[in-house]
Design an enzyme around this catalytic site. Structure first.
Site, PDB file in Angstrom:
ATOM      1  N   SER A   1      15.846  14.953   3.061  1.00 31.53           N
ATOM      2  CA  SER A   1      15.213  13.753   3.335  1.00 31.53           C
ATOM      3  C   SER A   1      15.021  14.182   4.544  1.00 31.53           C
ATOM      4  O   SER A   1      13.922  14.851   4.938  1.00 31.53           O
ATOM      5  CB  SER A   1      16.492  12.611   3.409  1.00 31.53           C
ATOM      6  OG  SER A   1      15.933  11.364   3.539  1.00 31.53           O
TER       7      SER A   1
ATOM      8  N   ASP B   1      11.115   9.411  -6.690  1.00 30.54           N
ATOM      9  CA  ASP B   1      11.985   9.580  -5.383  1.00 30.54           C
ATOM     10  C   ASP B   1      11.777   8.148  -4.788  1.00 30.54           C
ATOM     11  O   ASP B   1      10.566   7.987  -3.981  1.00 30.54           O
ATOM     12  CB  ASP B   1      11.804  10.889  -4.231  1.00 30.54           C
ATOM     13  CG  ASP B   1      12.971  10.781  -3.199  1.00 30.54           C
ATOM     14  OD1 ASP B   1      13.167   9.749  -2.828  1.00 30.54           O
ATOM     15  OD2 ASP B   1      13.508  11.866  -2.929  1.00 30.54           O
TER      16      ASP B   1
ATOM     17  N   HIS C   1      17.032  10.386  -5.285  1.00 30.92           N
ATOM     18  CA  HIS C   1      16.912  10.881  -3.908  1.00 30.92           C
ATOM     19  C   HIS C   1      17.769  12.157  -3.807  1.00 30.92           C
ATOM     20  O   HIS C   1      18.992  11.595  -3.701  1.00 30.92           O
ATOM     21  CB  HIS C   1      16.953   9.615  -2.744  1.00 30.92           C
ATOM     22  CG  HIS C   1      16.647  10.384  -1.407  1.00 30.92           C
ATOM     23  ND1 HIS C   1      15.389  10.439  -1.171  1.00 30.92           N
ATOM     24  CD2 HIS C   1      17.310  10.219  -0.351  1.00 30.92           C
ATOM     25  CE1 HIS C   1      15.333  11.039   0.163  1.00 30.92           C
ATOM     26  NE2 HIS C   1      16.610  10.610   0.672  1.00 30.92           N
TER      27      HIS C   1
END
Length: 487
Positions: free
Chosen positions: A208, A422, A451
């Site tokens: 991320s 995502d 994710h």
């Protein structure tokens, strides 16, 4: 209004030999870590912890220092050990001290554990590193993602809260650190960790926001980068106004997976077709906008749904939470807004310090009102939240140095991993990162939702490719696509 998710879903992951993580210090940096026991809440078999002093301002390397908390899961196979693998869970503001043990528990392969000492750390400003604060009272902590704005008046109302937050950050006891908590400096801290560990290069695995941090590191230090894995990728600019607005696109990409899941299970009572489940989302959100249930309003409902969609394993919790709200019954613990994260103030503060330093945010309330109006129509599920105003619009300090522009100069040693659907860092943004890195990178894309890919999604194809790169240096010659959870 409460904007913080329960501790189990908050956005997003003191040892005996450690000194206290309080305010910044002026002592000389240690040359190498002294490993000892990890603090309560982080301790795990084989995990060791230490501290490292780094400059608060890298333009003054002999000046004031702050402390970085570091952990190590050491390789138990000296003959196969290659070096160190630094890790980051995302954020910004995510705590990473326990991440090596968490990755091992999630299934990090033995070949990787043998090849590297797995290194975790709490980034500057966060957790058990020298922490920052905004001095926010509990009732003013609304979270890292703005509330859903139903109209221009909602944006104006939230702008007042955003201004108050920025003012509190500027008046806090750590306000003197404001210009120095940035991705550029966190990447420099990583290089100090590398040097303290006696390594010529480091390898990296970041998820991320950690994808942006890794891209910045390998842009700043291309010659010290070994094997770099960027998972669930942000746009090249990180969490700037463009990256923030893309979360709305991510929600639209991902939601059909849940709609199909719920429609195939009519016992939830949310609809027997994906179209009916989608209509239920909007009906529940609008009803909760007018009449909150058990502390949940429409804005929290939208945010809760988005965050639960990060993992396939949480889809049943989404359905159970919707059913509970629809019938005014107790929510599942993982969705209960009363379950507060005790570290939430620091996580919000360190998040804001970074994103407000890393890029320039629009200052005009009217510009956010326009963006919200556009994205409410373009991405009706979450656009009016992702485009809403943030405290960065009123930030009181300037960054000490400009942000790093991610580019394509350096060795071809980056592997990107990305899900096609995502919700937090959508594929459209990952493609921008891929373009910015040019021939430095290859990307493996999994045709699935969620994710986090490597060792988090159960996709054996992606896991095999990333493990082959980390453990054996085998990077694909071209970009690849893996089927959903393929073997």
């Amino acid at each position: 209004m409460l904007r913080i998710l329960p501790a189990a879903l908050a956005l997003a992951a003191a040892a005996a030999s450690m000194t206290a993580p309080g305010s910044a210090r002026t002592t000389a940096p240690e040359t190498s870590p002294r490993w000892g026991a990890c603090p309560e809440g982080v301790a795990a078999p084989g995990l060791e912890c230490s501290r490292l002093d780094v400059p608060l301002d890298y333009r003054e390397p002999d000046g004031r220092t702050i402390s970085i908390a570091v952990s190590r899961l050491a390789s138990r196979n000296p003959e196969k050990r290659r070096g160190v693998l630094l890790t980051n869970p995302g954020g910004p503001g995510g705590y990473g001290l326990g991440l090596p043990a968490e990755l091992k528990a999630a299934g990090l392969p033995r070949s990787v554990l043998d090849r590297y000492d797995i290194i975790g750390f709490d980034p500057r400003g966060a957790g058990r590193s020298t922490p920052v604060t905004c001095g926010l009272p509990e009732e003013e902590i609304w979270g890292n993602i703005p509330p859903y704005a139903r109209d221009a008046a909602d944006v104006a109302r939230h702008a007042k809260r955003a201004r108050t937050t920025a003012e509190r950050c500027a008046a806090s006891r750590t306000a003197d650190m404001l210009p120095h908590i940035s991705t550029r400096n966190t990447a420099r801290d990583m290089d100090r960790v590398r040097a303290a560990l006696g390594e010529k290069k480091l390898s990296y695995l970041g998820y991320s926001y950690g994808s942006h941090l890794g891209a910045v590191y390998t842009t700043l230090f291309p010659g010290r980068s070994d094997r770099i894995v960027l998972d669930s990728n942000m746009v090249p600019g990180g969490l700037d106004v463009t990256g923030a607005r893309l979360m709305a696109r991510g929600m639209e990409d991902r939601f059909p997976d849940f709609a199909a899941f719920a429609a195939a299970r009519p016992a939830y009572g949310l609809g027997s077709t994906p179209e009916q489940v989608t209509a239920k989302y909007h009906e529940l959100a609008e009803r909760l906008d007018q009449h909150p249930v058990r502390g949940v309003d429409g804005s929290y409902f939208r945010l809760l749904t988005l965050t639960l969609l990060y993992r396939d394993s949480r889809l049943p919790i989404v359905a159970e939470a919707w059913r509970a709200l629809d019938n005014d019954r107790p929510l599942p613990p993982a969705a209960d807004p009363s379950q507060r994260d005790p570290d939430v103030e620091n996580k919000v503060a360190s998040h804001l310090y970074v994103i407000c330093n890393d890029s320039r945010w629009p200052r005009s309330v009217r510009s956010y009102q326009r963006d919200v109006a556009v994205d409410r129509q373009r991405y009706p599920m979450f656009g009016a939240a992702a485009a809403n105003i943030r405290p960065c619009a009123y930030w009181k300090s300037e960054p000490a140095e400009p942000p790093v522009r991610v580019g394509d100069r350096g060795p071809s040693n980056v592997l990107m991993a990305q899900n096609t659907r995502d919700p937090g860092t959508p594929l459209v943004g990952a493609r921008q990162m891929r373009q910015a890195l040019g021939d430095r990178a290859r990307m493996v894309t999994a045709d699935q939702g969620g994710h986090g890919v490597y060792v988090l999604s159960g996709n054996a194809c992606v896991d095999r490719i990333v493990t082959g790169f980390l453990a054996g240096g085998e990077r694909p010659a071209r970009d690849l696509t893996c089927a959903a959870k393929s073997s």
